[in-house]
Design an enzyme around this catalytic site. Structure first.
Site, PDB file in Angstrom:
ATOM      1  CG  ASP A 158      -4.395  26.628   9.205  1.00  0.00           C
ATOM      2  OD1 ASP A 158      -4.868  27.336   8.296  1.00  0.00           O
ATOM      3  OD2 ASP A 158      -3.214  26.729   9.604  1.00  0.00           O
ATOM      4  CG  ASP A 180      -4.501  21.774  12.578  1.00  0.00           C
ATOM      5  OD1 ASP A 180      -4.761  22.725  11.807  1.00  0.00           O
ATOM      6  OD2 ASP A 180      -3.530  21.782  13.355  1.00  0.00           O
ATOM      7  CG  ASP A 182      -7.462  25.675  -3.301  1.00  0.00           C
ATOM      8  OD1 ASP A 182      -8.559  26.016  -3.778  1.00  0.00           O
ATOM      9  OD2 ASP A 182      -6.564  26.487  -2.992  1.00  0.00           O
ATOM     10  CG  ASP A 214       0.983  33.727   8.878  1.00  0.00           C
ATOM     11  OD1 ASP A 214       2.038  33.944   8.233  1.00  0.00           O
ATOM     12  OD2 ASP A 214       0.837  32.715   9.590  1.00  0.00           O
TER      13      ASP A 214
END
Length: 487
Positions: free
Chosen positions: A145, A147, A90, A238
């Protein structure tokens, strides 16, 4: 007025003590689970039996880590004809170009990898995940994610646990790529290790509700669909989906021995954005699901633990109230000498700490088995102080969540190892504001309380005020320092 002050202070203390006792019970469950933990894992599947797996990478303006995470997913050791990677991008900056180049590179090598773009960020991360689900045929969905850097054997070590049909999620433990960078990252790792090495293990061992942690885990696609899919009405999509799935009878299998390495926020404004999202989202999820949990047919002990689980962010409200009330409590004690024995109950704050010492010491020993025990004490006290120092910021987030106030999903920026300066200038989530000024004033307020306690010889609140002064001082210091570095 003095009696009302004491009653309110006592209620805050009682709530904190209740939370501490819940953590004590989870610690005992976790210690027993580690003693009984089987050494083996489910056997590997035959070559033709590995199911179709989709790996989803939700990305939004991750200039410094997007190439790294795509390469890590491309390195996963899993049958290529059963693997589908989706970069759910995005982004609105150069991340798009960098991601497209790495995707093209790996696609030319025969990997099934798609660059999934949307016209808007509707639903934020939850919206991106749901959008990706409509464009894949994976029986299972792994989520990372930007990272995160899982080992190549991650899927081979997690997918076999889905052999049990009731397992809807397999969650792994986060580890930390940059833990040693600063005091800030060390204290974050200290707290997260307790969650992943003790709390999650204890909840699993007791058969209580746990949660998918947003990344570093794998979902069964039918479980997501059965639970109602990804929803964006909370900031913790989540936790929300985890509770909906478990209320439908699905189980979450937790693997503390499988690591998913990731970065910790390296600057205070990044940590603040993460804490705001987690605490406000937790309160929103409690508002959404606590009633359903209490009305469900699960065991009473599970209801108790789920209540503390969903309301754990509200402990910051109790901490902040107790902290602010503790200074006038010193003066009230001097004006009401006949209540002196009652005021001594304020010292029970130390009693509330005892279960938490056991909880965090257990986690610290598991994470640092060879470290000298004396290193635990300063680390624990600094972590406790920093947590108290964040209580104003986090309490405001919780109140907003409980009140149903909507806010945007502000993701925590990832800087990429060794790229702190560039990131601080480009991906900042906010500078100094009135909240930071108030934290500085509270530092002086608790320092005043520290002096007043010494002056009147009231030492019962001395440890509390010392922690509060240190904690709010640290938060204020890091906020100002990191703002100056980024200027």
């Amino acid at each position: 007025m003095e009696i009302a002050l004491l009653v309110l202070y006592g209620l805050c203390l009682a709530f904190i003590l209740g939370f501490s006792l819940a953590q004590l019970h989870l610690t005992r469950l976790a210690r027993r689970a580690y003693r009984q933990m089987p050494a083996g894992v489910p056997g590997p599947m035959a070559a033709g039996q590995w199911p179709r797996v989709t790996v989803q990478l939700p990305v939004y303006n991750e200039l410094y880590v997007v190439e790294r995470v795509i390469d890590a997913m491309a390195a996963l050791d899993y049958p290529a004809d059963r693997l589908h990677i989706q970069v759910l991008d995005d982004s609105t900056d150069d991340t798009v170009t960098l991601a497209a180049a790495r995707i093209a590179h790996h696609r030319a090598r025969g990997l099934r990898i798609d660059h999934v773009r949307r016209t808007d960020r509707q639903g934020f991360k939850a919206g991106a995940l749901g959008h990706g689900m409509q464009q894949t045929d994976g029986e299972f969905v792994a989520i990372f994610d930007a990272d995160f850097l899982p080992e190549p054997d991650f899927l081979r070590r997690t997918i076999p646990y889905f052999a049990e049909p009731g397992v809807g999620v397999v969650q792994t433990r986060w580890t930390h790529l940059n833990e040693q960078d600063s005091l800030l990252t060390k204290l974050q790792a200290f707290g997260l290790n307790a969650h992943f090495l003790v709390e999650q293990v204890g909840r699993t061992a007791g058969g209580h509700f746990i949660n998918f942690n947003g990344t570093g885990g794998v979902w069964r696609s039918t479980c997501i669909a059965d639970a109602g899919g990804w929803q964006s009405d909370t900031l913790t999509e989540d936790l929300d989906l985890s509770y909906r799935a478990q209320l439908r009878g699905w189980r979450i299998h937790y693997l503390p021995l499988v690591a998913a390495p990731a970065e910790l926020p390296a600057a205070m404004d990044a940590l603040r954005s993460q804490q705001f999202r987690w605490n406000k989202g937790g309160a929103e999820t409690a508002r959404k699901h606590l009633g359903s949990v209490l009305r469900s047919g699960v065991a009473p002990s599970t209801k108790v633990h789920a209540t503390f689980h969903l309301l754990n962010s509200t402990v910051f409200i109790a901490i902040l109230l107790m902290a602010v009330l503790s200074v006038p409590l010193i003066f009230a004690r001097e004006h009401l000498p006949e209540f002196k024995p009652v005021f001594q109950l304020a010292s029970l704050f130390l009693l509330a700490l005892a279960p938490l010492v056991y909880y965090y010491f257990t986690a610290w020993r598991l994470a640092e088995p060879t470290a000298p025990w004396r290193e635990f004490v300063p680390r624990f006290l600094l972590f406790l102080a920093m947590s108290m120092g964040l209580s104003l910021h986090n309490a405001l987030a919780v109140l907003a969540g409980l009140a149903g106030r909507k806010s945007a999903f502000i993701r925590t920026p990832k800087l990429g190892l060794g790229k702190q300066v560039q990131w601080q200038q480009r991906y900042r989530t906010g500078g100094l504001d009135g909240r930071t000024v108030l934290e500085g004033l509270l530092t002086l307020y608790f320092l005043f309380g520290l002096g007043a306690g010494l002056y009147f010889g009231n030492l019962g609140l001395l440890p509390l005020h010392l922690l509060l002064t240190t904690g709010f001082g640290l938060v204020f210091y890091y906020s100002v320092r990191h703002n100056r570095l980024a200027a």
